[in-house]
Design a protein around this motif. Structure first.
Motif, PDB file in Angstrom:
ATOM      1  N   UNK A 154       6.601  24.850  31.447  1.00  0.00           N
ATOM      2  CA  UNK A 154       7.264  23.701  30.847  1.00  0.00           C
ATOM      3  C   UNK A 154       6.320  23.015  29.874  1.00  0.00           C
ATOM      4  N   UNK A 155       6.888  22.348  28.896  1.00  0.00           N
ATOM      5  CA  UNK A 155       6.092  21.621  27.899  1.00  0.00           C
ATOM      6  C   UNK A 155       5.043  20.711  28.526  1.00  0.00           C
ATOM      7  N   UNK A 156       5.471  19.941  29.551  1.00  0.00           N
ATOM      8  CA  UNK A 156       4.528  18.978  30.135  1.00  0.00           C
ATOM      9  C   UNK A 156       3.403  19.684  30.887  1.00  0.00           C
ATOM     10  N   UNK A 157       3.660  20.905  31.378  1.00  0.00           N
ATOM     11  CA  UNK A 157       2.574  21.651  32.029  1.00  0.00           C
ATOM     12  C   UNK A 157       1.553  22.097  30.997  1.00  0.00           C
ATOM     13  N   UNK A 158       2.065  22.552  29.849  1.00  0.00           N
ATOM     14  CA  UNK A 158       1.153  22.961  28.780  1.00  0.00           C
ATOM     15  C   UNK A 158       0.338  21.780  28.291  1.00  0.00           C
ATOM     16  N   UNK A 159       0.985  20.624  28.117  1.00  0.00           N
ATOM     17  CA  UNK A 159       0.190  19.494  27.614  1.00  0.00           C
ATOM     18  C   UNK A 159      -0.778  18.992  28.691  1.00  0.00           C
ATOM     19  N   UNK A 160      -0.371  19.090  29.947  1.00  0.00           N
ATOM     20  CA  UNK A 160      -1.321  18.742  31.014  1.00  0.00           C
ATOM     21  C   UNK A 160      -2.569  19.636  30.935  1.00  0.00           C
ATOM     22  N   UNK A 161      -2.349  20.931  30.808  1.00  0.00           N
ATOM     23  CA  UNK A 161      -3.501  21.856  30.750  1.00  0.00           C
ATOM     24  C   UNK A 161      -4.354  21.612  29.510  1.00  0.00           C
ATOM     25  N   UNK A 162      -3.710  21.253  28.424  1.00  0.00           N
ATOM     26  CA  UNK A 162      -4.465  20.936  27.208  1.00  0.00           C
ATOM     27  C   UNK A 162      -5.372  19.728  27.440  1.00  0.00           C
ATOM     28  N   UNK A 163      -4.814  18.690  28.070  1.00  0.00           N
ATOM     29  CA  UNK A 163      -5.606  17.489  28.406  1.00  0.00           C
ATOM     30  C   UNK A 163      -6.794  17.851  29.288  1.00  0.00           C
ATOM     31  N   UNK A 164      -6.530  18.674  30.282  1.00  0.00           N
ATOM     32  CA  UNK A 164      -7.582  19.076  31.220  1.00  0.00           C
ATOM     33  C   UNK A 164      -8.741  19.719  30.470  1.00  0.00           C
ATOM     34  N   UNK A 165      -8.417  20.637  29.578  1.00  0.00           N
ATOM     35  CA  UNK A 165      -9.466  21.314  28.814  1.00  0.00           C
ATOM     36  C   UNK A 165     -10.222  20.337  27.914  1.00  0.00           C
TER      37      UNK A 165
END
Ligand SMILES: [Mg+2]
Ligand SMILES: [Mg+2]
Lengths: 180, 180
Positions: A97-108
């Motif tokens: 999901x979009x929010x999972x991708x943006x979560x992972x981006x934030x994490x990195x």
């Protein structure tokens, strides 16, 4: 959500169980502290019987705003999502999901380590794919390209993990490469 | 759990809401990625209506095996529990559980940063207490000593956080000291 979420849940059980066992092993031997987050549920109605435990009488599955697993390994913040497919040659990106991708981006961005662990259920092949590679194929899809990653792409950009006995899915040996 | 868990939940709402808002602010300004974990629920019975969302018809609150919040800040793994009391001069240790203490111990062992954020609700005083100090009073209790920490002990071993507007509870400024 609804039906789809449930069937995903069922299909996902084995990978999830293997990862939970793996994380318990990591915890027991003092290698890492990584846990699955509880399934998010919207509680609507709760009953409080006199002498027994509260009973949730009405609740709904909510879409998770982050990923399945997170924790700490050698001081590194670890964050990942686990997904399975019954496809043979490609992995559908609508599993994410979009929010999972943006979560992972934030994490990195904050110097955590984000990735996905994916399994081709029929052949029991398991791969760890770093967020950067997932993001590449996600962007390709968003720009009108194919809605999946081919198995070959996953093999080229990810790391295969062979099923073991103890631990079942020794993904931290791969994470060792990502940390350096 | 049951009644007690619920009343805790209600009392805890404000601290939790303030922390959730704070974490959202941290996320929005790109300072950290820290989330509250979902409430763990044991799902027993689910209904699947034809054209609408699955309804959970029977479920129970489970005791959490870890803490309330975790995430990543400047590459550090952050892990904490939030608790309130209506007591005036001391904080009851039965608010915490053995498995939460051992979870925080594990986190510290793996170079994560573990602490508790506690609020004296009646006076709105908020403190961050590092795990090491909590552990000291927990051990005192286990060895037959008092079942609470005095406010003075918390003041001496912890860091007071004044309520702000944006963010409401700026605990990362305290964490900056703990990282160094
Ligand atoms: Mg999953
Ligand atoms: Mg709490």
């Amino acid at each position: 959500l609804q039906r789809e979420a449930i069937s995903h849940g069922k299909r996902g059980m084995t990978l999830e169980e293997d990862l939970n066992e793996t994380n318990q092993y990591y915890l027991d031997v003092g290698k890492a502290v990584i846990h699955k987050k509880p399934t998010p549920v919207q509680i609507v109605n709760v009953d409080y019987p006199k002498r027994s435990a509260a009973v949730i009488k009405e609740a709904y599955f909510k879409q998770a705003s982050t990923t399945d697993y997170n924790g700490v390994y050698q001081g590194f913040y670890i964050d990942f999502e686990a997904k399975e497919t019954r496809n043979k040659q490609s992995f559908p990106l609508q599993n994410f999901h979009d929010h999972q991708l943006s979560h992972m981006e934030q994490v990195e961005k904050h110097n955590g380590i984000a990735f996905v662990i994916i399994r081709f259920s029929l052949t029991e092949e398991i791969f760890l794919l770093p967020y950067q590679s997932l993001e590449k194929y996600w962007t390709r899809m968003k720009q009108g390209g194919r809605k999946s990653m081919t198995k070959e792409e996953i093999q080229q950009n990810g790391y295969q993990i062979s099923l073991g006995i103890q631990p079942r899915i020794d993904y931290l040996t791969i994470v060792d490469h990502l940390c350096k």
